[in-house]
Write a protein that holds these residues in place. Structure first.
Motif, PDB file in Angstrom:
ATOM      1  N   UNK A   1     -48.821  62.134 -73.232  1.00  0.00           N
ATOM      2  CA  UNK A   1     -48.587  61.113 -74.254  1.00  0.00           C
ATOM      3  C   UNK A   1     -49.898  60.484 -74.707  1.00  0.00           C
ATOM      4  N   UNK A   2     -50.806  60.196 -73.785  1.00  0.00           N
ATOM      5  CA  UNK A   2     -52.100  59.628 -74.171  1.00  0.00           C
ATOM      6  C   UNK A   2     -52.885  60.604 -75.044  1.00  0.00           C
ATOM      7  N   UNK A   3     -52.813  61.895 -74.726  1.00  0.00           N
ATOM      8  CA  UNK A   3     -53.474  62.900 -75.557  1.00  0.00           C
ATOM      9  C   UNK A   3     -52.876  62.892 -76.964  1.00  0.00           C
ATOM     10  N   UNK A   4     -51.551  62.741 -77.051  1.00  0.00           N
ATOM     11  CA  UNK A   4     -50.891  62.708 -78.357  1.00  0.00           C
ATOM     12  C   UNK A   4     -51.215  61.430 -79.127  1.00  0.00           C
ATOM     13  N   UNK A   5     -51.269  60.284 -78.438  1.00  0.00           N
ATOM     14  CA  UNK A   5     -51.667  59.032 -79.098  1.00  0.00           C
ATOM     15  C   UNK A   5     -53.047  59.207 -79.723  1.00  0.00           C
ATOM     16  N   UNK A   6     -53.980  59.798 -78.948  1.00  0.00           N
ATOM     17  CA  UNK A   6     -55.339  60.007 -79.422  1.00  0.00           C
ATOM     18  C   UNK A   6     -55.352  60.920 -80.651  1.00  0.00           C
ATOM     19  N   UNK A   7     -54.593  62.005 -80.588  1.00  0.00           N
ATOM     20  CA  UNK A   7     -54.507  62.933 -81.721  1.00  0.00           C
ATOM     21  C   UNK A   7     -53.907  62.255 -82.939  1.00  0.00           C
ATOM     22  N   UNK A   8     -52.857  61.456 -82.733  1.00  0.00           N
ATOM     23  CA  UNK A   8     -52.237  60.773 -83.863  1.00  0.00           C
ATOM     24  C   UNK A   8     -53.205  59.768 -84.480  1.00  0.00           C
ATOM     25  N   UNK A   9     -53.959  59.054 -83.658  1.00  0.00           N
ATOM     26  CA  UNK A   9     -54.942  58.113 -84.206  1.00  0.00           C
ATOM     27  C   UNK A   9     -55.961  58.835 -85.085  1.00  0.00           C
ATOM     28  N   UNK A  10     -56.385  60.025 -84.658  1.00  0.00           N
ATOM     29  CA  UNK A  10     -57.333  60.808 -85.468  1.00  0.00           C
ATOM     30  C   UNK A  10     -56.693  61.238 -86.784  1.00  0.00           C
ATOM     31  N   UNK A  11     -55.419  61.597 -86.746  1.00  0.00           N
ATOM     32  CA  UNK A  11     -54.714  61.972 -87.975  1.00  0.00           C
ATOM     33  C   UNK A  11     -54.570  60.763 -88.901  1.00  0.00           C
ATOM     34  N   UNK A  12     -54.353  59.585 -88.321  1.00  0.00           N
ATOM     35  CA  UNK A  12     -54.246  58.364 -89.134  1.00  0.00           C
ATOM     36  C   UNK A  12     -55.587  58.013 -89.774  1.00  0.00           C
ATOM     37  N   UNK A  13     -56.698  58.355 -89.111  1.00  0.00           N
ATOM     38  CA  UNK A  13     -58.018  58.161 -89.723  1.00  0.00           C
ATOM     39  C   UNK A  13     -58.183  59.092 -90.917  1.00  0.00           C
ATOM     40  N   UNK A  14     -57.671  60.322 -90.794  1.00  0.00           N
ATOM     41  CA  UNK A  14     -57.741  61.286 -91.891  1.00  0.00           C
ATOM     42  C   UNK A  14     -56.831  60.889 -93.047  1.00  0.00           C
TER      43      UNK A  14
END
Length: 186
Positions: free
Chosen positions: A66-79
């Motif tokens: 889940x933490x890995x997914x939170x991190x990935x989602x945050x990067x997608x939100x930056x994009x």
């Protein structure tokens, strides 16, 4: 019970989102279990993410995943700023096709001022028709309770809290140590 090697699988949680009366609420319990043993009572499975904390995310499943997914989602939100649906779709595509991500065992609920979504490793990005959706081992109990309360005068936060309490009384992998995050909805 599914097992990974000789270790029992991590079990359950309950995460719910309720949209009503200009509010979007995401709530989750705090119990972490391994097999039939409770390891922790106060895990924080719901949190704000993204620039300006304008997105609320909750997870069910393996914590590290889940933490890995939170991190990935945050990067997608930056994009894709202020485009939660687009960021979630891009995450789901990566999750389904990337060799490392493909094995992650988790589901997510994400919400912002405009939309609530469930994101899965199967590539699903689902928006509830009625503004209520739940995941995890107690998800169906919380979902049923919230839907029963939706037509009452009860506000979104109270519906989420009551639904989580009901789920915690039925599901052995859900407790009553609830984390609630609220955001103004459009």
């Amino acid at each position: 019970m599914a097992e990974n090697g000789n270790l029992p699988a991590w079990h359950g949680t309950t995460i719910i989102t309720v949209r009503k009366g200009g509010k979007a609420v995401v709530a989750g319990d705090g119990q972490v279990s391994i097999g039939d043993t409770v390891i922790k009572h106060s895990a924080r499975k719901v949190r704000r993410i993204g620039s300006g904390d304008r997105v609320i995310a909750g997870f069910a499943g393996a914590t590290a995943d889940a933490f890995a997914l939170f991190d990935r989602l945050e990067k997608k939100l930056e994009q894709y700023p202020d485009q939660l649906t687009r960021a979630a779709v891009e995450l789901a595509k990566d999750w389904r096709t990337d060799r490392a991500l493909r094995n992650l065992q988790a589901m997510m609920i994400v919400a912002d001022s405009k939309v609530s979504l469930v994101v899965t490793g199967n590539g699903d990005v689902l928006e509830p028709e009625d503004g209520i959706i739940a995941i995890g081992s107690g998800g169906n109990y919380a979902l049923a309770a919230a839907r029963a309360l939706a037509d009452t005068g009860t506000d979104a936060e109270e519906i989420a809290r009551k639904a989580m309490k009901i789920a915690s009384e039925i599901c052995v992998y859900t407790n009553d140590k609830i984390t609630v995050e609220t955001i103004d909805a459009e």
